[in-house]
Design a protein around this motif. Structure first.
Motif, PDB file in Angstrom:
ATOM      1  N   GLU A  82      23.255  40.485 -23.317  1.00 34.33           N
ATOM      2  CA  GLU A  82      22.170  41.306 -23.873  1.00 34.33           C
ATOM      3  C   GLU A  82      21.313  40.498 -24.854  1.00 34.33           C
ATOM      4  O   GLU A  82      20.097  40.686 -24.912  1.00 34.33           O
ATOM      5  CB  GLU A  82      22.739  42.556 -24.550  1.00 34.33           C
ATOM      6  CG  GLU A  82      21.709  43.579 -24.931  1.00 34.33           C
ATOM      7  CD  GLU A  82      20.934  44.136 -23.743  1.00 34.33           C
ATOM      8  OE1 GLU A  82      19.770  44.529 -23.953  1.00 34.33           O
ATOM      9  OE2 GLU A  82      21.469  44.184 -22.619  1.00 34.33           O
ATOM     10  N   SER A  83      21.920  39.591 -25.594  1.00 34.04           N
ATOM     11  CA  SER A  83      21.132  38.771 -26.530  1.00 34.04           C
ATOM     12  C   SER A  83      20.183  37.839 -25.768  1.00 34.04           C
ATOM     13  O   SER A  83      19.041  37.647 -26.180  1.00 34.04           O
ATOM     14  CB  SER A  83      22.036  37.987 -27.480  1.00 34.04           C
ATOM     15  OG  SER A  83      22.714  36.955 -26.809  1.00 34.04           O
ATOM     16  N   TYR A  84      20.636  37.277 -24.644  1.00 35.92           N
ATOM     17  CA  TYR A  84      19.739  36.453 -23.809  1.00 35.92           C
ATOM     18  C   TYR A  84      18.619  37.320 -23.222  1.00 35.92           C
ATOM     19  O   TYR A  84      17.455  36.906 -23.194  1.00 35.92           O
ATOM     20  CB  TYR A  84      20.512  35.776 -22.675  1.00 35.92           C
ATOM     21  CG  TYR A  84      21.326  34.582 -23.105  1.00 35.92           C
ATOM     22  CD1 TYR A  84      20.709  33.435 -23.605  1.00 35.92           C
ATOM     23  CD2 TYR A  84      22.709  34.581 -22.978  1.00 35.92           C
ATOM     24  CE1 TYR A  84      21.454  32.329 -23.985  1.00 35.92           C
ATOM     25  CE2 TYR A  84      23.466  33.474 -23.365  1.00 35.92           C
ATOM     26  CZ  TYR A  84      22.832  32.357 -23.861  1.00 35.92           C
ATOM     27  OH  TYR A  84      23.567  31.269 -24.236  1.00 35.92           O
ATOM     28  N   ARG A  85      18.966  38.520 -22.750  1.00 38.13           N
ATOM     29  CA  ARG A  85      17.969  39.429 -22.176  1.00 38.13           C
ATOM     30  C   ARG A  85      16.906  39.777 -23.224  1.00 38.13           C
ATOM     31  O   ARG A  85      15.701  39.709 -22.952  1.00 38.13           O
ATOM     32  CB  ARG A  85      18.647  40.698 -21.663  1.00 38.13           C
ATOM     33  CG  ARG A  85      17.692  41.667 -20.973  1.00 38.13           C
ATOM     34  CD  ARG A  85      18.375  42.952 -20.521  1.00 38.13           C
ATOM     35  NE  ARG A  85      19.206  42.717 -19.354  1.00 38.13           N
ATOM     36  CZ  ARG A  85      20.532  42.874 -19.321  1.00 38.13           C
ATOM     37  NH1 ARG A  85      21.182  43.280 -20.393  1.00 38.13           N
ATOM     38  NH2 ARG A  85      21.212  42.659 -18.215  1.00 38.13           N
ATOM     39  N   ASN A  86      17.334  40.140 -24.432  1.00 36.45           N
ATOM     40  CA  ASN A  86      16.386  40.517 -25.487  1.00 36.45           C
ATOM     41  C   ASN A  86      15.500  39.350 -25.899  1.00 36.45           C
ATOM     42  O   ASN A  86      14.304  39.530 -26.136  1.00 36.45           O
ATOM     43  CB  ASN A  86      17.136  41.073 -26.697  1.00 36.45           C
ATOM     44  CG  ASN A  86      17.710  42.445 -26.428  1.00 36.45           C
ATOM     45  OD1 ASN A  86      17.236  43.167 -25.560  1.00 36.45           O
ATOM     46  ND2 ASN A  86      18.758  42.807 -27.160  1.00 36.45           N
ATOM     47  N   ALA A  87      16.063  38.148 -25.999  1.00 35.40           N
ATOM     48  CA  ALA A  87      15.259  36.969 -26.350  1.00 35.40           C
ATOM     49  C   ALA A  87      14.190  36.726 -25.285  1.00 35.40           C
ATOM     50  O   ALA A  87      13.028  36.443 -25.606  1.00 35.40           O
ATOM     51  CB  ALA A  87      16.150  35.743 -26.508  1.00 35.40           C
ATOM     52  N   ALA A  88      14.557  36.853 -24.012  1.00 35.80           N
ATOM     53  CA  ALA A  88      13.594  36.642 -22.928  1.00 35.80           C
ATOM     54  C   ALA A  88      12.498  37.709 -22.940  1.00 35.80           C
ATOM     55  O   ALA A  88      11.323  37.399 -22.713  1.00 35.80           O
ATOM     56  CB  ALA A  88      14.313  36.630 -21.581  1.00 35.80           C
ATOM     57  N   ILE A  89      12.863  38.948 -23.209  1.00 38.19           N
ATOM     58  CA  ILE A  89      11.870  40.025 -23.278  1.00 38.19           C
ATOM     59  C   ILE A  89      10.880  39.749 -24.412  1.00 38.19           C
ATOM     60  O   ILE A  89       9.666  39.864 -24.236  1.00 38.19           O
ATOM     61  CB  ILE A  89      12.561  41.400 -23.455  1.00 38.19           C
ATOM     62  CG1 ILE A  89      13.282  41.788 -22.155  1.00 38.19           C
ATOM     63  CG2 ILE A  89      11.551  42.473 -23.861  1.00 38.19           C
ATOM     64  CD1 ILE A  89      14.190  42.994 -22.281  1.00 38.19           C
ATOM     65  N   GLN A  90      11.376  39.346 -25.579  1.00 41.55           N
ATOM     66  CA  GLN A  90      10.504  39.041 -26.716  1.00 41.55           C
ATOM     67  C   GLN A  90       9.575  37.874 -26.418  1.00 41.55           C
ATOM     68  O   GLN A  90       8.429  37.854 -26.867  1.00 41.55           O
ATOM     69  CB  GLN A  90      11.337  38.741 -27.960  1.00 41.55           C
ATOM     70  CG  GLN A  90      12.011  39.951 -28.536  1.00 41.55           C
ATOM     71  CD  GLN A  90      12.903  39.606 -29.727  1.00 41.55           C
ATOM     72  OE1 GLN A  90      13.017  38.455 -30.128  1.00 41.55           O
ATOM     73  NE2 GLN A  90      13.556  40.619 -30.280  1.00 41.55           N
TER      74      GLN A  90
END
Length: 177
Positions: A82-90
């Motif tokens: 989830e941390s990788y997903r959120n970083a990519a979304i940002q």
């Protein structure tokens, strides 16, 4: 499989299976087993926690073959994914339905498995997180920018075959073929 030139180390949390005549300019470090079916030219050291099953002829230029101290790979927990997903979304680098960018910058996140079967060129630097498996079967070239690296993390299996160069790091908690 094939005639890949891999410039770097192979690390795997699972089995590593090498078919063909690859040239590996680096070390092979694995947590499980190594199966060699071909004639690879390995310019490094092979260190595996499991068994080495050489069914082909292989040439180790530097170093040797032996047991490795236990390797601690980070667990891909839901929180880390989830941390990788959120970083990519940002960063604007979130891709759905197995769409893969040709240029990697920062953190990129791909939902679903990816199968590359034609001539593809991927370049850049950063992290490419694949929430699924990765299969490269064509003449795909992965080239990190000068003095940088592309780190490819897949939650599923990684399978590489073809005749192009890869200048990146692959990580999977599963099997690397």
């Amino acid at each position: 499989t094939g005639n890949q030139i891999i410039e770097g180390n192979l690390y795997s949390g699972g089995d590593i299976i090498i078919f063909g005549n690859q040239q590996i300019v680096g070390n092979i470090l694995g947590k499980s087993n190594l199966c060699i079916k071909g004639n690879p030219n390995i310019k490094g050291t092979i260190k595996i926690n499991g068994e080495i099953d050489p069914k082909g002829k292989y040439d180790v230029i530097y170093g040797g073959v032996g047991k490795r101290e236990p390797i601690q790979f980070p667990k891909l927990t839901e929180r880390l994914i989830e941390s990788y997903r959120n970083a990519a979304i940002q960063e604007g680098n979130y891709y759905e339905d197995g769409i893969l960018p040709n240029y990697i910058s920062g953190t990129s996140f791909v939902e679903g498995s990816i199968a590359l079967s034609e001539n593809n060129n991927i370049s850049g630097s950063g992290i490419l997180f694949i929430n699924g498996s990765l299969s490269i079967t064509g003449n795909t070239s992965i080239k990190s920018d000068k003095d940088e690296i592309i780190l490819i993390i897949a939650t599923g299996k990684i399978k590489i075959s073809g005749n192009k160069n890869s200048e990146c790091i692959f990580f999977t908690p599963n099997e690397l073929k």
